[in-house]
Scaffold this motif. Structure first.
Motif: not given
Length: 775
Positions: A305-312, A274-279, A283-286, A410-417
């Motif tokens: 990038f968000g499509r991949e990160f959100m898996d949609v 989760q930390l790696e995904k958050q970073e 980092r991509k946003l910045h 199949d599962k809720e979006f995470t807080e990081i997402q």
């Protein structure tokens, strides 16, 4: 030893005459000899079983006189309730009288009520021409107590292994399981019968077996090792684990196998992921926001990038104009959500996103199951999952940023997402509100910093947000345009005024902490000057200060714990070691190889535990017993270290080279300990003839030191763990606390410590020390 009960036909005719002890010279000789040997003696008539003589040692042992003992039955000085009865004793005497010598342990009860254990040997013998049953009685209470203590210790260890949350294992040198605890069988789903003799590699997926085999070999070659790999259950589930192992040897140093622990790191692995995904997301946003490109190019990049990160499948930016919603940028295969597509706002998901009562992104996992079947948005677009957030400009809704898929998740979006969607939306709002960047910046800082205000060069308040107004009970309309010091005279001549004026004079950002007595809270002020005045971000750190207070109390308890380690735990360890050594000395001629090995294990374990306790004491005292930092000449520190290590340097033929060192603010004793640990570590791991170099470089806010050696280096997979408590490295006989102490000392000096090493090319430990020394 006993009086026979009844006529006792087994012994023949009743013996009618008791021989006086004083007439038996041989008896006297035997009694004297056994007195000198510390052995109690009873002489029994083989016909009647009656006691015809006792020596002084026996009367001392039982606390009865010789006359009293000759008149007593066995149950009167025995623990009958523990099974040591008259009948049992008579059987032993009878057997000895029939020529069958007996040896057994007996629970005796002394005249004062104390119960003792004795060893009894009975045999038929002849003294002065007469036949007797002689009973040799020796006090074995101490030995029995030691046996009971040892059994209790073994039971404790066994129980500890069985109740351990981590999996315990013992492997033969060929990699087969020899022993394990209940945790391993429960975690894998295998029965004990199935695990018995199973190859360790069978508990791992095929693609990890090579790494496990290599790790086992490494442990057998070097003495210890750590590896991460998924544990494969009977049902095929893979559970992330960290396995640590050390070699198990016999008395001659021969390898017996590998003993170790397997720890479930699923939660840690998930946190790291989760930390790696958050970073990655932040980092991509910045990086994208910092690029020199148009807003449309940046947003398209971030949506992809968000499509991949959100898996949609789809990411899109919309604009809202009255009842029309338009797709400004659409990334993905859904043509309904591609560039330029339009739809009535009343038939969109986004009308729910811009709900004024909503405080965060709107998220939907499965629209059909969450009540959207009859919603016009679902009927029009058929989106099963959705995450969107509102874009505003000057407080007005301008559009949305959304991510969606026609299939449910199949599962809720995470807080990081969700945070990524919200931050992306905020960035878009910021870009679109370029003309009002100052206002937008302040709004964002309010969200980050809790409170925000500004003053001009005359300290007149020019901005005052609602948070600071609520905190100090002064609304903005009362303070705007007023002089800060006149309106808040309690702030004059405090660190706040001093830092404000310093920032204004130097035009350099600064910060300070301040307890506002009037309103009883702690605040951290971040002060940003410019040519127009000061911008101040105020963060309420009352909770942090309370935590620091709790930490201080925790350090006090740590000191109490250190006292317990030093006294209450050290003494039992000494006792265990001493008793085991006494046991070894007393029975060294009767110890088989396996028993001797157990004794060696016990003594070695106690000594290693004592070393670990001493190390923990040093570790805990870094914070609790450190001295105040003072002007310290590091050259003098290293002179002291070289003197302390002179013998080790000579023994190992090591060469220590030290550059010119600086003078800085430090705890001198801890600095000596820090360099001594690092240099000693380099010598021990580097081998004979190692060259160790110590150098220093001036950096911002202090100095960076380097301790380098030309030894074999540290394997990459061990470098992240060497500063952990009890991590001893691959070839160390220490306790594994030295480098942890180094890290704690460096942290106390507001610095960092790290290692750089390549196998075969040596190792360099770097650390920084914040220097408060002012020339």
């Amino acid at each position: 030893m006993v009086h026979m009960v009844g006529s006792r036909q087994e012994f023949g005719q009743q013996f009618m005459i008791r021989l006086p002890v004083c007439d038996l010279s041989m008896k006297q000789t035997v009694s004297t000899v056994f007195d000198d040997l510390g052995v109690g003696i009873m002489l029994h008539d083989p016909e009647t079983g009656e006691i015809v003589g006792v020596n002084d040692r026996l009367t001392e042992l039982y606390g009865y006189s010789a006359a009293e003992l000759r008149e007593m039955d066995v149950h009167e000085y025995s623990a009958v309730d523990e099974g040591h009865t008259q009948v049992e004793a008579e059987k032993r005497i009878l057997a000895a009288a029939d020529g069958d010598p007996q040896e057994f342990e007996w629970r005796a009860e002394r005249a004062d009520g104390e119960r003792i254990w004795v060893n009894v040997r009975t045999t038929l013998t002849t003294l002065d021409g007469e036949a007797y049953v002689i009973a040799k009685i020796k006090d074995i209470s101490n030995r029995k107590q030691q046996q009971e203590d040892l059994e209790a210790e073994r039971g404790f260890i066994e129980q500890s292994l069985q109740t351990l949350n981590d999996a315990f294992y013992l492997l033969n040198t060929d990699g087969t399981l020899q022993r394990w605890n209940q945790t391993l069988s429960e975690r894998t789903g295998y029965s004990d019968a199935e695990l018995d003799g199973m190859q360790a590699l069978e508990l791992f997926p095929d693609d990890h077996q090579a790494a496990i085999s290599k790790a086992i070999t490494e442990v057998l070659d070097t003495g210890s090792g750590i590896v991460e790999a998924p544990l494969l259950t009977k049902d095929g589930e893979e559970i992330p684990h960290e396995f640590s192992g050390t070699t198990l040897t016999d008395d001659d140093g021969g390898l017996r196998g590998v003993i170790g622990i397997g720890r479930d790191i699923s939660e840690r692995q998930e946190q790291l992921n989760q930390l790696e995904k958050q970073e990655k997301a932040f980092r991509k946003l910045h990086q994208t926001a910092s690029k020199s490109a148009s807003f449309e190019e940046k947003i398209a990049d971030l949506l992809a990038f968000g499509r991949e990160f959100m898996d949609v499948e789809q990411g899109f930016l919309t604009s809202i104009d009255g009842d029309t919603q338009r797709i400004v940028v659409g990334v993905g295969p859904n043509e309904q959500l591609s560039d330029g597509a339009e739809a009535p706002f009343s038939e969109s998901y986004c009308r729910h996103t811009v709900d004024p009562d909503r405080s965060g992104p709107l998220t939907v996992m499965n629209a059909a199951e969450e009540g959207w079947k009859d919603d016009p948005a679902y009927e029009r677009f058929g989106l099963a999952c959705y995450a969107g957030s509102e874009i505003t400009v000057e407080g007005e809704t301008m559009g949305t940023i959304c991510f969606a898929d026609r299939n449910p998740v199949d599962k809720e979006f995470t807080e990081i997402q969700e945070t990524f969607v919200e931050l992306l939306t905020e960035w878009a709002s910021y870009e679109l509100e370029r003309a009002e960047r100052e206002k937008k910046y302040r709004r964002l800082t309010e969200r980050i910093s809790d409170a925000y205000y500004a003053v001009d060069t005359e300290f007149t308040v020019t901005y005052w947000n609602d948070v600071v107004a609520e905190r100090v009970g002064v609304p903005a309309d009362e303070v705007l345009g007023e002089n800060l010091w006149e309106h808040f005279p309690e702030l004059e001549d405090t660190v706040v005024e001093a830092q404000f004026r310093e920032a204004m004079d130097t035009q350099e950002p600064t910060s300070c902490e301040f307890h506002y007595d009037k309103h009883d809270y702690w605040t951290q002020l971040q002060i940003y000057p410019d040519e127009d005045g000061l911008a101040v971000i105020s963060k309420d750190i009352t909770d942090r200060k309370e935590y620091e207070s709790q930490l201080e109390r925790s350090n006090e308890r740590l000191q109490e714990f250190a006292y317990i380690l030093s006294h209450d735990l050290q003494e039992p360890l000494r006792m265990v070691s001493s008793y085991v050594c006494l046991l070894e000395e007393e029975f060294e001629d009767h110890l088989d190889e396996e028993t001797q090995q157990y004794i060696d294990f016990a003594v070695d374990g106690a000594e290693r535990m004592r070393g670990m306790i001493d190390g923990l004491l040093l570790y805990s005292r870094v914070e609790t017993e450190g001295d105040e930092r003072a002007k310290t000449n590091v050259d003098g520190v290293l002179d002291a270290v070289e003197t302390d290590l002179e013998l080790k340097l000579d023994e190992t033929e090591a060469n220590l080279i030290v550059d010119t060192m600086p003078t800085l603010q430090a705890d001198e004793d801890q600095l000596v300990q820090l360099f001594q640990n690092l240099i000693k570590n380099a010598v021990e791991h580097g081998g004979r003839g190692t060259t160790v170099e110590v150098s220093s470089t001036e950096v911002d806010d202090g100095h960076r030191f380097a301790v380098s050696d030309d030894g074999p280096g540290i394997p990459p997979d061990q470098q992240d763990d060497i500063f952990r408590l009890f991590d001893k490295g691959g070839d160390s006989d220490g306790t594994g606390i030295g480098l942890a102490i180094c890290e704690r000392i460096v942290n106390r000096h507001n610095g960092d410590i790290w290692v750089e090493s390549e196998p075969g090319e040596g190792t360099t430990f770097y650390f920084t020390i914040e220097d408060e020394y002012d020339d």
